[in-house]
Design a protein around this motif. Structure first.
Motif, PDB file in Angstrom:
ATOM      1  N   ILE A   1      12.083  26.131  55.242  1.00 24.66           N
ATOM      2  CA  ILE A   1      12.836  25.931  56.486  1.00 24.66           C
ATOM      3  C   ILE A   1      14.173  26.665  56.417  1.00 24.66           C
ATOM      4  N   ALA A   2      14.827  26.612  55.259  1.00 22.98           N
ATOM      5  CA  ALA A   2      16.109  27.296  55.095  1.00 22.98           C
ATOM      6  C   ALA A   2      15.949  28.802  55.264  1.00 22.98           C
TER       7      ALA A   2
ATOM      8  N   TRP B   1       5.239  18.358  58.917  1.00 23.57           N
ATOM      9  CA  TRP B   1       5.911  19.655  58.995  1.00 23.57           C
ATOM     10  C   TRP B   1       6.747  19.758  60.272  1.00 23.57           C
ATOM     11  N   CYS B   2       6.180  19.343  61.397  1.00 20.54           N
ATOM     12  CA  CYS B   2       6.926  19.398  62.660  1.00 20.54           C
ATOM     13  C   CYS B   2       8.192  18.550  62.584  1.00 20.54           C
ATOM     14  N   ARG B   3       8.042  17.373  62.017  1.00 18.81           N
ATOM     15  CA  ARG B   3       9.200  16.476  61.890  1.00 18.81           C
ATOM     16  C   ARG B   3      10.253  17.065  60.960  1.00 18.81           C
ATOM     17  N   GLU B   4       9.821  17.635  59.860  1.00 20.70           N
ATOM     18  CA  GLU B   4      10.763  18.189  58.887  1.00 20.70           C
ATOM     19  C   GLU B   4      11.525  19.383  59.477  1.00 20.70           C
TER      20      GLU B   4
ATOM     21  N   LYS C   1      12.920  24.821  66.859  1.00 17.62           N
ATOM     22  CA  LYS C   1      11.954  24.005  67.592  1.00 17.62           C
ATOM     23  C   LYS C   1      10.575  24.182  66.976  1.00 17.62           C
ATOM     24  N   ALA C   2       9.876  23.075  66.787  1.00 19.79           N
ATOM     25  CA  ALA C   2       8.520  23.111  66.231  1.00 19.79           C
ATOM     26  C   ALA C   2       7.498  23.023  67.353  1.00 19.79           C
TER      27      ALA C   2
ATOM     28  N   ILE D   1      -3.282  11.873  61.617  1.00 23.84           N
ATOM     29  CA  ILE D   1      -2.127  12.511  60.984  1.00 23.84           C
ATOM     30  C   ILE D   1      -0.836  11.833  61.405  1.00 23.84           C
ATOM     31  N   ALA D   2      -0.686  11.589  62.710  1.00 21.05           N
ATOM     32  CA  ALA D   2       0.553  10.973  63.209  1.00 21.05           C
ATOM     33  C   ALA D   2       0.698   9.554  62.682  1.00 21.05           C
TER      34      ALA D   2
END
Length: 730
Positions: A319-320, A346-349, A357-358, A591-592
């Motif tokens: 992400i960085a 991954w979207c949350r992270e 934006k994911a 998954i959620a």
């Protein structure tokens, strides 16, 4: 000069502005200076804790070492008095030491000074480890100082920006204002009047820029933060320790060695990567020193394999790297490919730790919609099973600035369709980062296949050519441009201890009867469920031990995760645990919902139990709320157990981790344990040294399974025959 038309200011308004601006300016300057004071307080607290920790090591230093201090200390007298190591002397004051027969005041002072010198010297190389169960004031004082700074840091930053913009103007304006009343105005020169008017107008301009209101908000925020308590700090640390250690890293207080951060990279390459720019303006998280280097490595090398051990935050590093690119490339497109089980995570992270934006692209929801992502940019997150549709629908004009492939061992087989689709999508990416904590698992040249996806130049030829000499420095030099691996003990020195505790149980009569039936049937998978086979498990040896362990966990104020490969075993565990707080994750859990279950488990009371299939809960989830792991049976390969344990034993864990393996003697469990040990030895020999080599073929193949079944039959079938004969006779 006398002909200049200079207006007379409203001195009431002028003086009011002077009082307001000077008061606010002085307070903001003081707050900015307190930033340095707070940093010094952290450093002092860290040194105090290091000395405290170092003193714990004095027990390993014999009293005889005092003779080398050349202070004339009478070591023989101390030994005669029963002192064998420095730890026994450390807690005594000079007065207490002087009471020892043969030790006077001067000797006592020399002993005290020498021991303190030893402790300070040892502290210089002592790593900071904050103990969640410690009662020491030094331990929690450091947590308190760190927490206060973490909360105040945004205010310090905003105040510094305000001061940089306004302080110089305010200071000059206050110096320029020479006249503060009407009488003085009458007897002043035009030059003095002009200076006063100029200063007054500057203050008015600052006031009109809403400076007083904005500054007052910052001052009030800062004053409110003075109410932070030690209890607040403890609670936050126990909930999430990672930011505390990240702050220690950023202030250069931790003791992580740069060699551990660089691992096996040649010095010239390490230097180049250190000089790589990493823009963190779009990040919402502080990076550890090794994470900063990992992100820079990905950017500098462009096509790389990050093989850091699980739990080190590879997701944050990726992400960085993406955020750094996005800071320079407006509306940049990024793609993350990962297992379906971690799509939501991954979207949350991405959105938690950055301003990116994911976009979830998941084929199971129907046809994937990539239009918003292609139009707006951001991070598209998709799973391996959706790669074919993505490859078919992505616009030829879309350029992917970076593609991140998580759990990259999923594409170790170049003949697999998902690997081929990924390579097709990769053609649109400027940079590709493969990530896996398990680079060697079951196949001989798995790592070579992964590197082959990244690079088709001389490096892949060299990797294959020199694989036979994988122990050499030459091989490490060859692989350095494409492979970086660090392990927890090198860079997360603050992690608490982890203990592996095999729990060997003797099968009960019911266990053995059910097990022998499966041995007769020759069912390998059923044999693996030894002690969980019978419908009623109240007489199961493993079940009884599991209950005992869960009781211990509850009494110790901890939480536990119970892993099994088998759904039937988990169902029986849930029934066994009765009315306890039990949470469950299986392969059928969406998954959620998996992440929601983990969130609820993290907020639950001590003694709570999360039961999970090892394949469903063993990857992609962060579950540091638990500190005890129980396996109901040995797994078929070490990576499954390692991944599962890494859900708990990772950055942010503050308690020592206990791993229990429920095992039955005289059963297939013994063969499975030997198999895991053999495979782990192969992995340790190669992967943990950032090396690639041929590994043994998968030993859990049909031939091995048949040999295990045959041995168990030879062990138990004669007894079965005897029992049958006895029954016939009666």
């Amino acid at each position: 000069m006398d002909n200049i038309n200079i207006y007379k200011p409203d001195f009431g308004l002028l003086n009011n502005n002077i009082r307001t601006m000077s008061t606010i300016d002085r307070r903001l300057c003081a707050i900015e200076q307190e930033d340095a004071v707070a940093r010094n307080s952290i450093n002092a607290a860290a040194v105090a804790l290091k000395v405290k920790l170092a003193k714990g090591g004095l027990a390993s230093i014999p009293v005889s070492e005092l003779a080398n201090a050349k202070a004339g200390i009478r070591v023989a007298v101390l030994e005669k008095a029963g002192f064998t190591n420095l730890s026994q002397l450390e807690g005594r004051s000079e007065a207490a030491l002087s009471m020892i027969n043969g030790i006077g005041q001067a000797q006592a002072s020399a002993i005290r000074q020498t021991i303190d010198m030893f402790a300070r010297t040892m502290a210089e190389t002592t790593s900071i480890r904050i103990d969640a169960d410690s009662k020491d004031a030094e331990n929690w004082n450091l947590v308190f100082e760190l927490f206060k700074y973490m909360k105040k840091a945004p205010v310090y930053k905003d105040v510094a920006v305000m001061n940089a913009r306004y302080h110089g103007h305010i200071e000059k304006a206050l110096n320029d204002i020479k006249i503060r009343n009407s009488l003085r105005w009458l007897f002043s020169t035009n030059k003095t009047k002009a200076s006063t008017v100029e200063g007054f107008e500057t203050l008015l301009a600052v006031n009109n820029d809403n400076y007083p209101n904005r500054a007052t908000v910052l001052i009030n925020q800062y004053e409110t933060l003075r109410l932070i308590s030690l209890a607040d700090a403890k609670r936050e640390f126990l909930n999430n320790s990672a930011p505390f250690y990240a702050l220690l890293d950023s202030l250069n207080v931790s003791s992580v060695k740069l060699s551990s951060v660089y691992k096996d990279l040649p010095s010239y390459l390490a230097q180049e990567i250190e000089e790589q720019e990493l823009d963190t303006t779009l990040l919402n998280v502080s990076l550890r020193q090794y994470q900063t280097f990992g992100a820079k490595y990905a950017l500098h090398q462009e096509n790389a394999l990050l093989g850091d051990e699980m739990g080190l935050g590879k997701t944050i590093m990726a992400i960085a790297a993406m955020a750094s690119i996005a800071a320079k490339v407006p509306d940049a497109h990024f793609l993350v490919v990962c297992p379906a089980s971690v799509l939501i995570n991954w979207c949350r992270e991405v959105e938690k730790h950055s301003k990116l934006k994911a976009h979830l692209l998941h084929a199971s929801r129907g046809k994937i919609d990539i239009l918003d992502w292609e139009k707006d940019g951001g991070v598209a997150v998709t799973n391996y099973e959706s790669l074919d549709e993505l490859a078919e629908n992505i616009s030829k004009d879309t350029v992917i600035e970076m593609m991140v492939v998580d759990e990259a061992h999923y594409i170790k087989n170049p003949e697999a369709k998902r690997t081929q689709y990924l390579v097709e999508v990769k053609a649109k990416a400027k940079r590709t980062l493969l990530m896996t904590g398990t680079p060697l698992e079951n196949k001989v040249d798995e790592m070579c296949n992964l590197i082959g996806i990244l690079r088709q130049d001389e490096i892949i030829k060299d990797v294959k050519k020199y694989a036979f000499m994988n122990q050499s420095d030459e091989f490490k030099t060859v692989i350095a441009p494409v492979y970086l691996r660090r392990v927890r003990e090198d860079v997360l020195q603050e992690l608490p201890e982890m203990e592996d505790k095999p729990q060997w149980c003797e099968m009960t009569a019911e266990d053995k009867a059910a097990y022998v039936n499966e041995v007769i049937e020759g069912s390998f998978m059923s044999m693996r469920r030894v002690s969980w086979l019978q419908d009623d498990i109240k007489h199961s040896a493993k079940a009884m031990r599991l209950l005992e362990l869960c009781d211990m966990v509850r009494d110790d104020g901890r939480k536990v995760i119970v892993f099994s490969y088998f759904l039937d075993t988990l169902n029986k565990v849930c029934s066994l645990l009765g009315d306890r707080d039990v949470f469950k994750i299986t392969g059928a859990t969406s998954i959620a919902e998996r992440q929601n279950i983990v969130d609820n488990f993290s907020q639950s009371k001590a003694g709570s139990v999360l039961v999970s299939q090892v394949l469903a809960g063993g990857t992609g989830l962060n579950i540091q709320a638990a500190s005890v792991v129980i396996f109901c049976e040995p797994q078929i390969k070490p990576s499954l157990e390692t991944q599962a344990i890494s859900r708990v034993y990772r950055m942010g864990q503050v308690r020592n981790v206990l791993v229990y393996h429920l095992l039955c003697s005289d059963s297939i469990d013994e063969d499975m344990v030997r198999l895991l040990e053999t495979k782990q030895n192969i992995f340790d020999e190669f992967a943990n040294e950032s090396e690639v080599a041929d590994m043994a073929k998968n030993m859990a193949d049909k031939e091995w399974i048949n040999s295990v079944i045959e041995r168990e039959r030879q062990k138990y079938l004669p007894a079965v025959v005897v029992n049958v004969d006895q029954e016939v006779e009666t």
